[in-house]
Enzyme design. Structure first.
Site, PDB file in Angstrom:
ATOM      1  N   CYS A 132      -5.810   4.499  -3.529  1.00 11.43           N
ATOM      2  CA  CYS A 132      -6.317   3.193  -3.021  1.00 11.43           C
ATOM      3  C   CYS A 132      -7.087   2.266  -3.859  1.00 11.43           C
ATOM      4  O   CYS A 132      -7.619   1.855  -4.523  1.00 11.43           O
ATOM      5  CB  CYS A 132      -6.058   3.247  -1.769  1.00 11.43           C
ATOM      6  N   ASP A 181       0.825  -1.358  -0.095  1.00 14.07           N
ATOM      7  CA  ASP A 181       0.041   0.208   0.047  1.00 14.07           C
ATOM      8  C   ASP A 181       0.976   0.707  -0.071  1.00 14.07           C
ATOM      9  O   ASP A 181       1.154   1.414   1.268  1.00 14.07           O
ATOM     10  CB  ASP A 181      -1.370  -0.345   1.361  1.00 14.07           C
ATOM     11  N   ASN A 209       0.040   2.188  -5.280  1.00 16.18           N
ATOM     12  CA  ASN A 209      -0.090   3.642  -6.102  1.00 16.18           C
ATOM     13  C   ASN A 209       1.080   3.678  -5.576  1.00 16.18           C
ATOM     14  O   ASN A 209       2.272   3.220  -4.578  1.00 16.18           O
ATOM     15  CB  ASN A 209      -1.170   4.494  -5.224  1.00 16.18           C
ATOM     16  N   LYS A 262       1.658   9.415  -4.380  1.00 21.62           N
ATOM     17  CA  LYS A 262       0.098   9.415  -4.431  1.00 21.62           C
ATOM     18  C   LYS A 262      -0.515  10.697  -4.786  1.00 21.62           C
ATOM     19  O   LYS A 262      -0.597  11.761  -4.238  1.00 21.62           O
ATOM     20  CB  LYS A 262       0.346   9.008  -2.706  1.00 21.62           C
ATOM     21  N   HIS A 302     -11.075  -2.830   0.989  1.00 21.68           N
ATOM     22  CA  HIS A 302     -11.156  -1.581   0.625  1.00 21.68           C
ATOM     23  C   HIS A 302     -12.070  -1.083  -0.377  1.00 21.68           C
ATOM     24  O   HIS A 302     -12.113  -0.198  -1.224  1.00 21.68           O
ATOM     25  CB  HIS A 302     -10.161  -0.608  -0.325  1.00 21.68           C
TER      26      HIS A 302
HETATM   27 MG    MG Z   1      -2.829   3.068  -1.547  1.00 23.71          MG
END
Ligand code: MG
Length: 436
Positions: free
Chosen positions: A97, A57, A276, A295, A148
């Site tokens: 995300c 992540d 990302n 990001k 998510h």
């Molecule tokens: Mg992320």
């Protein structure tokens, strides 16, 4: 019942919520045939491969030793690269995300899926998640970690083709563990999440070692804030962020050892990537390597991520591939490797299994150079398009105006050529509108 998290979701990335990039990747038209190499890798007759997909992540392109980081030591991921293939030009469809994960799981532009941006809503009911196709093909399908893609019980992975799910669906709030689709009373702190996820993944793999399996490990690390385990804290020259990545790297070593102990490491495709780009200085400690942006941005630093794959039965060791690919390609690629049929609907990526195994070194397409077109998606839709050496971006947080870069001579996107080449701007804008 499992609790909703609308406020938490909004808090996950408050800056990103206000971003405005847009778009998508695409290969709407069938791509021309790939360019074959002289000697494809001999195929071992081992049956369909097991597939382990590890997602970090917010890990940046420059955060691993094998991608040039000199402070953070990642021997296990580096070994994965030397024993397999390292992609230098792997893109995600969106720089944050939830939409990136929606694209990864469905093989389609985030805008088609019901989750175009953060905070996420939920996948459209008619979306097909990769686990559904692999499960129908006979795969055992497990997931641990950050889902998510929905917050209530009926949105959990076990309702999208996964036989098993354990983790924190939001990624960040360790008070909200879920097993299956129900809350559990788990007390694992953020410092132990990567280990717990890896342990649970290995339990699932062990239980299903005699049949093909798909294991999706979606870590919460190295998303900020960082909480490395005590035995890693203070070890890395890359600070707390480095400690966290080194801990994550160690879990990859644990996973690979587990696969080897089970006799599964030869015919298991292990693929590592990130959702990302990183949070970079001055806001965070991540590294996008030589690229601009971070990001939330559709500049290279936000959408170009590490990509490492190991599969000794089919992938020759030590390859480095610079051909542009997208995480949207993983859906059709996994389907092809499993010998399953791609559902009859529009997909925005394409099967790159022959590029993965080294049977071809290029994927043809409708791009300016006869190669791939890779589009990027943001808060308000299509954000930009890479076609050949050119990268076109609509205005967004990264720029108040249209920009055009020659990635071949300017991978850091420092010199905007949109005024010199209005012909290309028009061509790429027209193409982006066709794709999305
Ligand atoms: Mg992320």
């Amino acid at each position: 019942m499992f609790r909703c998290h609308p406020l938490l979701a909004a808090a996950i990335l408050p800056i990103a919520v206000s971003l405005a990039c847009g778009g998508g990747t695409s290969s709407k038209a069938a791509a021309p045939s790939s360019i074959a190499l002289a000697s494809p890798t001999p195929a071992a007759n081992l049956g369909p491969p097991n597939i382990v997909l590890i997602l970090a992540d917010d890990m940046g392109w420059g955060d691993l030793g094998s991608y040039g980081n000199t402070l953070i030591k990642t021997p296990n991921l580096d070994r994965l690269a030397t024993e397999g293939v390292r992609f230098t030009t792997l893109y995600v469809p969106a720089p944050i995300c939830a939409p990136s994960r929606a694209g990864l799981m469905t093989g389609r532009f985030p805008g088609r899926t019901g989750i175009p941006w953060n905070p996420p809503d939920r996948l459209h009911d008619d979306e097909i998640v990769i686990a559904e196709v692999l499960k129908a093909r006979g795969y055992a399908t497990g997931m641990v970690g950050k889902w998510h893609l929905g917050w209530v019980a009926e949105d959990m992975p076990i309702h999208h083709g996964f036989d098993y799910y354990y983790g924190v669906p939001t990624g960040e709030d360790e008070a909200d563990f879920v097993l299956g689709d129900q809350p559990t009373r788990d007390t694992v702190g953020p410092d132990q999440l990567a280990r717990r996820y890896t342990q649970e993944a290995l339990k699932f793999i062990t239980a299903n070692k005699d049949r093909p399996f798909f294991m999706y490990i979606a870590h919460r690390d190295p998303h900020l804030p960082n909480s490395p385990a005590a035995d890693f804290a203070g070890r890395s020259a890359g600070g707390t962020y480095g400690d966290t990545i080194e801990m994550l790297d160690a879990t990859v070593g644990d996973l690979m050892k587990g696969l080897k102990d089970l006799g599964l490491d030869q015919n298991t495709l292990v693929l590592f990537t990130s959702d990302n780009g990183p949070v970079i200085p001055p806001k965070g400690p991540g590294s996008a390597g030589p690229f601009s942006g971070a990001k939330g941005s559709c500049e290279e630093g936000g959408v170009r991520v590490p990509g490492i794959a190991r599969w000794p039965a089919r992938i020759r060791a030590g390859r480095v591939v610079s051909e542009p690919v997208s995480t949207l390609d993983l859906f059709p690629t996994f389907v092809a490797l499993a010998g399953a049929a791609l559902p009859s609907r529009h997909y925005d990526g394409q099967d790159v299994s022959k590029l993965l195994t080294g049977e071809v070194d290029r994927i043809g397409g409708l791009g300016i150079d006869g190669g791939r077109e890779i589009a990027f998606f943001g808060q308000s839709g299509a954000a930009g398009l890479r076609s050949g050496r050119w990268k076109y971006l609509r205005p967004g947080l990264w720029s108040g105006s249209i920009t055009l870069f020659d990635l071949e001579t300017d991978p850091g996107e420092q010199r905007d050529l949109s005024r010199e080449r209005p012909d290309l701007v028009r061509q790429l804008e027209d193409r982006l509108q066709e794709l999305l």
